[in-house]
Design a protein around this motif. Structure first.
Motif, PDB file in Angstrom:
ATOM      1  N   SER A 114       0.829  -1.215   0.000  1.00  0.00           N
ATOM      2  CA  SER A 114       0.000   0.000   0.000  1.00  0.00           C
ATOM      3  C   SER A 114       0.854   1.252   0.000  1.00  0.00           C
ATOM      4  CB  SER A 114      -0.913   0.016   1.224  1.00  0.00           C
ATOM      5  OG  SER A 114      -1.823  -1.057   1.151  1.00  0.00           O
ATOM      6  N   TYR A 115       0.345   2.296  -0.670  1.00  0.00           N
ATOM      7  CA  TYR A 115       1.094   3.556  -0.761  1.00  0.00           C
ATOM      8  C   TYR A 115       0.158   4.671  -1.204  1.00  0.00           C
ATOM      9  CZ  TYR A 115       1.146   1.530  -5.461  1.00  0.00           C
ATOM     10  OH  TYR A 115       0.786   0.931  -6.639  1.00  0.00           O
ATOM     11  N   PRO A 116       0.571   5.930  -0.998  1.00  0.00           N
ATOM     12  CA  PRO A 116      -0.238   7.042  -1.505  1.00  0.00           C
ATOM     13  C   PRO A 116      -0.157   7.060  -3.023  1.00  0.00           C
ATOM     14  CG  PRO A 116       1.454   7.793   0.057  1.00  0.00           C
ATOM     15  CD  PRO A 116       1.781   6.375  -0.293  1.00  0.00           C
ATOM     16  N   LYS A 117      -1.304   7.262  -3.660  1.00  0.00           N
ATOM     17  CA  LYS A 117      -1.346   7.251  -5.133  1.00  0.00           C
ATOM     18  C   LYS A 117      -1.179   8.674  -5.652  1.00  0.00           C
ATOM     19  CE  LYS A 117      -4.839   6.531  -8.710  1.00  0.00           C
ATOM     20  NZ  LYS A 117      -6.207   6.034  -8.927  1.00  0.00           N
ATOM     21  N   TRP A 118      -0.264   8.845  -6.610  1.00  0.00           N
ATOM     22  CA  TRP A 118      -0.018  10.158  -7.228  1.00  0.00           C
ATOM     23  C   TRP A 118      -0.434  10.085  -8.693  1.00  0.00           C
ATOM     24  CZ3 TRP A 118       3.247  11.886 -11.221  1.00  0.00           C
ATOM     25  CH2 TRP A 118       3.391  13.286 -11.309  1.00  0.00           C
ATOM     26  N   GLU A 122      -5.103   6.516  -0.955  1.00  0.00           N
ATOM     27  CA  GLU A 122      -4.231   5.349  -0.827  1.00  0.00           C
ATOM     28  C   GLU A 122      -4.583   4.333  -1.897  1.00  0.00           C
ATOM     29  OE1 GLU A 122      -1.461   5.821   1.905  1.00  0.00           O
ATOM     30  OE2 GLU A 122      -2.022   3.703   1.933  1.00  0.00           O
ATOM     31  N   TYR A 123      -3.582   3.537  -2.289  1.00  0.00           N
ATOM     32  CA  TYR A 123      -3.801   2.474  -3.260  1.00  0.00           C
ATOM     33  C   TYR A 123      -3.121   1.219  -2.728  1.00  0.00           C
ATOM     34  CZ  TYR A 123      -3.666  -0.013  -7.753  1.00  0.00           C
ATOM     35  OH  TYR A 123      -3.810  -0.939  -8.767  1.00  0.00           O
ATOM     36  N   THR A 124      -3.747   0.079  -2.951  1.00  0.00           N
ATOM     37  CA  THR A 124      -3.093  -1.175  -2.588  1.00  0.00           C
ATOM     38  C   THR A 124      -2.819  -1.981  -3.855  1.00  0.00           C
ATOM     39  OG1 THR A 124      -4.112  -1.194  -0.405  1.00  0.00           O
ATOM     40  CG2 THR A 124      -3.247  -3.291  -1.210  1.00  0.00           C
TER      41      THR A 124
END
Ligand SMILES: [Zn+2]
Length: 481
Positions: A98-102, A262-264
Motif C-alpha cells: 500500500s502507498y499514496p497514489k499520485w 491510498e492504493y493497494t
C-alpha cells in the motif's frame, strides 16, 4: 601479530582437545565443481536467449506505461502472474503493498518575461498542483541545494525556485546520479519550507534531448506539496542563458497533478522450487511499475525480463538447484521503494532463508562488474562465481559492497546478503524516466549477456554449500548500494 598469537592459542586448545568446535572456526562456503560445469551450459544458453526480449517487448507493447496505482498497474500484475504460470514457475502468488497514489493529468510551462519561450518540463512524482489556470512568478535561481539552504525566506517567498544543478556527465557507473537525485528529492520540500510558490530543476539526465526526466520527490511531514518540475537539459540551458542576460525572469507553470488517496497494489512472486526442502531461496527480480512518460522498457521491463528468463533457464536443467529461485516483480519502486520495503517487513523474521539477493534495475546494457556483501567465510564462493562470469566480460571488485539492487536495498538492510551485478549505465541516463524509455533502446545481444550472467550467478548461489551470512541485522551498517 594479534592473529598469529590467536592462532597459537587456538592450536594449544586444539592440542588439549578442549574446544575443537570453536577452534574449527566457521566452515567456508564453497561452490561444487559439478555446479561450475553446469554453469558453463547456462552461460552458453543465456547468450542465445530470446525469452527476455519477448517479455520486454510484450510488457511494453501490450501494456506500456505502468505508473504505480494507475489502471495499468493492475494489468501489469495480471500479466506478470500469467507469464510466471505459462512459463511453468512452481509457485505464483502476490503480497499486498500500500502507498499514496499520485496522478499526473497535464503539464506545461514557459518563460514569460523578459522573453517568451515554451519550456519542455515534467512534474516530479509527489508534486503538488498549480492553481487552476497556472501560476506565474519570478524566478529565484540557485547554483546548488546548499545555496538554497543558505537563502533567507524573504529571498524565496512567493517565487519559483530554480536549482541549476550541473548536467549529469556520461559515466559507466552513473556516478553523478546521486548528486542530481539529491537535489530532486530534497529541493522541493526545502523550497516549500521557505515559502516558495514552486520549484524547478535541471533534469537529472545526461542527454541533450528536449525530453525532461521525471523522478520522485518527497515533502517533509507537515509541509504542503508545492508544484515541482524538471526542465529538459536544453531548456535548463535556455533558462540559464536568459538569467545571465537580464533579471528579473518570470515563468509560468501549469501542473495538474497530485496525491489521490491510498492504493493497494502487490509484489508478484514467481518461484522455481529447489530440490532441497529447507525453504532457502536466492532472491532476484526487478520492479514492475514504471514512470508514465515512456513505456518503461529499460526501467524496468528489462530487469523483470532478464531475471525471469534466467530463472526459467535454470528450471529447464535436468536437475533443479539445491535452493529455490524466487523472482519478485516489485510494486512501486519509483515513488519510494514501497514494494522492496514491504517485502523486507514481511520476510524480516525468516531473512536467513533468503541466502543472497541480486536484482536487475539499471537498464538492459551489458553487465560489467560484480560486487557483493557477504560474510567473510563466503568470499571464496563469490570468487568462484566471479570466475564463472569473467568469460562474459564481468569484472570483480572484491573490496566494494553490494546490496543486490534498489528494491533489495531494504531487504539487505534487514540482513540479506547481497550480490550486485552492475550494468553499463552510460546510455541509461540519457533515457531514464523520460518519454524516450522505449523498446528500441534495448539491444538484444546485451540483453542476452544479462540473462547469461544472471542465470550463472543465481544458479551457483543456489548450489552453494554453506550460506552467505544472511541473518537478522547482519549487514545493517555496510552502506552498500
Ligand atoms: Zn528502476
Amino acid at each position: 601479530m594479534r592473529l598469529a598469537s590467536l592462532f597459537a592459542g587456538l592450536s594449544a586448545l586444539l592440542a588439549t582437545g578442549l574446544a575443537p568446535a570453536f577452534a574449527a572456526g566457521p566452515a567456508a562456503t564453497t561452490i561444487p565443481d559439478r555446479a561450475l560445469a553446469t554453469a558453463e551450459t547456462l552461460r552458453a544458453q543465456g547468450l542465445k536467449d530470446d525469452l527476455a526480449w519477448t517479455l520486454t517487448e510484450d510488457l511494453t507493447t501490450s501494456i506500456g506505461p505502468r505508473l504505480a496505482g494507475s489502471a495499468n498497474d493492475l494489468k501489469a500484475r495480471e500479466w506478470m502472474a500469467a507469464r510466471f504460470r505459462a512459463l511453468g514457475f512452481d509457485t505464483v502468488r502476490t503480497e499486498p503493498v500500500s502507498y499514496p497514489k499520485w496522478v499526473r493529468r497535464s503539464e506545461s510551462g514557459a518563460i514569460v518575461a523578459p522573453v517568451a519561450q515554451t519550456l519542455a518540463l515534467t512534474a516530479l512524482g509527489n508534486s503538488g498542483p498549480t492553481p487552476k489556470g497556472g501560476l506565474t512568478a519570478e524566478v529565484a535561481a540557485f547554483a546548488s541545494l546548499e545555496a538554497l539552504q543558505a537563502a533567507t525566506d524573504a529571498a524565496v517567498r512567493g517565487k519559483i525556485v530554480y536549482v541549476a544543478n550541473p548536467r549529469m556527465s556520461v559515466r559507466v557507473d552513473g556516478a553523478d546520479y546521486g548528486k542530481g537525485s539529491r537535489v530532486r528529492s530534497r529541493g522541493p520540500s526545502l523550497a516549500a519550507q521557505k515559502g516558495a510558490a514552486a520549484f524547478v530543476l535541471r533534469s537529472v539526465g545526461s542527454d541533450n534531448n528536449r525530453t525532461p526526466h521525471t523522478g520522485v520527490t518527497s515533502f517533509a511531514d507537515g509541509v504542503t506539496p508545492i508544484p515541482a518540475a524538471a526542465l529538459s537539459n536544453p531548456d535548463a540551458d535556455l533558462l540559464d542563458t536568459v538569467l545571465r542576460r537580464s533579471a528579473p525572469v518570470s515563468l509560468r507553470l501549469d501542473l495538474d497533478c497530485g496525491l489521490e488517496g491510498e492504493y493497494t497494489g502487490a509484489n508478484v512472486i514467481g518461484e522455481i522450487s529447489g530440490r532441497d526442502d529447507a525453504g532457502e531461496y536466492v532472491l532476484t527480480g526487478g520492479h514492475l511499475d514504471s514512470w508514465d512518460l515512456g513505456t518503461g522498457a529499460i526501467d524496468d521491463a528489462s530487469g523483470i525480463a532478464i531475471t525471469t528468463a534466467a530463472a526459467h533457464l535454470i528450471a529447464q536443467l535436468p536437475e533443479r538447484p539445491r535452493r529455490s529461485i524466487r523472482v519478485v516483480a516489485f510494486a512501486n519502486e519509483e515513488a519510494g521503494l514501497y514494494g522492496g520495503k514491504a517485502y523486507a517487513e514481511n520476510h524480516r523474521a525468516e531473512i536467513a532463508k533468503a541466502v543472497i539477493g541480486a536484482e536487475s534495475d539499471a537498464g538492459a546494457d551489458r553487465i560489467v562488474k560484480l560486487t557483493a556483501t557477504v560474510k567473510p567465510s563466503a568470499r571464496g564462493a563469490i570468487d568462484r562465481i566471479a570466475a564463472a562470469l569473467a568469460p562474459l566480460g564481468v569484472t570483480y571488485d572484491a573490496a566494494a559492497p553490494g546490496s543486490g539492487g534498489s528494491d533489495l536495498s531494504a531487504v539487505h538492510a534487514v540482513g540479506m546478503a547481497g550480490l550486485s551485478l552492475h550494468q553499463d549505465t552510460s546510455r541509461y541516463f540519457e533515457w531514464h524516466h523520460t518519454a524516450n524509455d522505449t523498446l528500441d533502446k534495448v539491444d538484444i545481444e546485451q540483453l542476452r549477456q544479462n540473462v547469461a550472467v544472471y542465470a550463472v550467478a543465481l544458479y551457483l548461489a543456489a548450489e552453494a554449500e554453506g550460506d552467505f551470512g544472511s541473518a537478522p541485522g547482519a549487514f545493517a551498517k555496510d552502506g552498500a548500494n
